[in-house]
Design an enzyme around this catalytic site. Sequence first.
Site, PDB file in Angstrom:
ATOM      1  CG  ASN A  63      -0.221   0.314   2.519  1.00 26.86           C
ATOM      2  OD1 ASN A  63       0.292  -0.611   3.164  1.00 26.86           O
ATOM      3  ND2 ASN A  63      -0.193   1.565   2.923  1.00 26.86           N
ATOM      4  CB  CYS A  64       1.261   4.263  -1.692  1.00 25.24           C
ATOM      5  SG  CYS A  64      -0.196   4.654  -2.671  1.00 25.24           S
ATOM      6  CB  ALA A  65      -0.403   8.190   0.828  1.00 25.17           C
TER       7      ALA A  65
END
Length: 553
Positions: A494-496
């Site tokens: 995942n990222c932000a």
Amino acid sequence: MMEKIQRFGSAMLAPVLIFAFAGLAVGIAIICKNADLLGPIAAEGTGWYKFWSVWESGAWTVFNQMELLFVLGLPIALAKKAQARAVLEAGMVYLTFNYFVGTILSFWGPNFNIDFEQDISESAAGTGLKMIAGIKTLDTGIFGAIIISALVVWLHNRYFEKKLPDFLGIFQGTQFIYGLGFFLMMPIALLFCWLWPFAQQGIAGLQGVFMGSGIFGVWLYTFLERILIPTGLHHFIYTPFVFGPAVTPNGITKDWVASLSEFSRSTQPLSELFPGGGFALHGNSKVFAPIGIAAAFYTTARPEKKKETLALLIPVCLTAILIGITEPLEFTFLFVAPPLFAAHAVLAATMAATMYAFGLRGNMGGGLIDMLFQNWIPLWGNHHNTYLLQILIGLVFTFLYFLIFRFLILKFDFKTPGREEIGKDTKLYTKAEYREAKKNGTLHNERDGSVAAPAAAATTAAAEGASFDDPYSQRAHDFLALLGGAENITDVNNCATRLRVSVSDPSLVAGEADFKSSGALGLVNKGKALQVIVGMDVPQVRDRFEAMVNSGK
């Protein structure tokens, strides 16, 4: 290869996000210890001053131990199994590496042209050395930390589950990884002692190049930082500048915060006090652009959809402006009108370059909260003219965003929020509406009108009876079903704001409308690599999603 690079880039987000609170905490302490702002209560020696000194000492933890933060943060996203154990392994191996480096240099420092006897108790800048967790060692910065952490994660993913003979069973798992890391770190430590001083010289040379690039350098840096967001590679653009030594010895974030007290007392222009601060102005587009973009979307929306469009845009605009997370807003229009995103990158770069040309410098990579507590409030007394000019330029660009986006939307009839074809809804569906549509067989892909993938639909229907006490588990469960089930998942990250997933069979993945019906903000489908746009609570959704994948397999 691109998928691996994206995964590595997004992995850096876990440690990076902690700097937002740490910077805020340091900024508040500096403001509260400023006697010019608060009067005698903030004078040195008062109870008030002592309290905020204690506060500030804790607030500096993240900046003073930046290397450890990245070492411990990367395995959370990069380790494919037993992430907690991977964090432990990375921390211990990194400390071992630094003990090796320190001891080698204490004996043979002159052979590597390093004066290891010099005192670094006050400041390590310029010495090539640093104290890390109480160990005197080479200052390899976050680059050394990332390299060692990545090596440990590679060992962990490859050998963590290796079965050893029964009589060696005690050395399996974490013990085996640490043992491998121990033996590997000695030659790597020797290699660093030999090569890193040359790297430090090269970095010092690059600082001069970047600093001499002037307005064009700031424009190019900001343009690349924005335009690469869809690929996830923008992390590789800002990290060397903001957290590494590209333009300042310890990175703009740490060196700017460390100098706030000094800068607040100085009447010299910011451009003279902190010339490298031009490479951290990219947050201005996060503060000033959203209002112009949202206004363009709202004014070009169909009359009957204006209210729905406004409801959709307000939360994502506030998120972008206040804390600097722009992806929910940018992904709102990126995949329906890519030229708008290109225009956004050009305008953001031009805004930063213009502000730089008028003397603005600082640490402005986040949102309005960062600007207030790390820039405006502490320095307003002696630098308010610069900040007033910044605000004026920002508002001019807000208006330019509105005019340019509105023109492009109308000229090319882009289907931005509120301009969808008649019959297509702008709002996000509720879970109840999704299930009702599922029963009626009316779920369609919003982009091409095709019915959701049969296999994914069957998977969802089979699991439809499940219910959960928290919204994270519910969405994780629904997303897993729409992605074809646990057996179809090969990788999770995942990222932000996005849940990044790799699948074995793309044909089992449902359409974007199905994901929106289950609470997603959107879907980026690149064959086997998918990004479910979740929002700011993606870490919680990812934890539950990954647990379901592992239990399902």
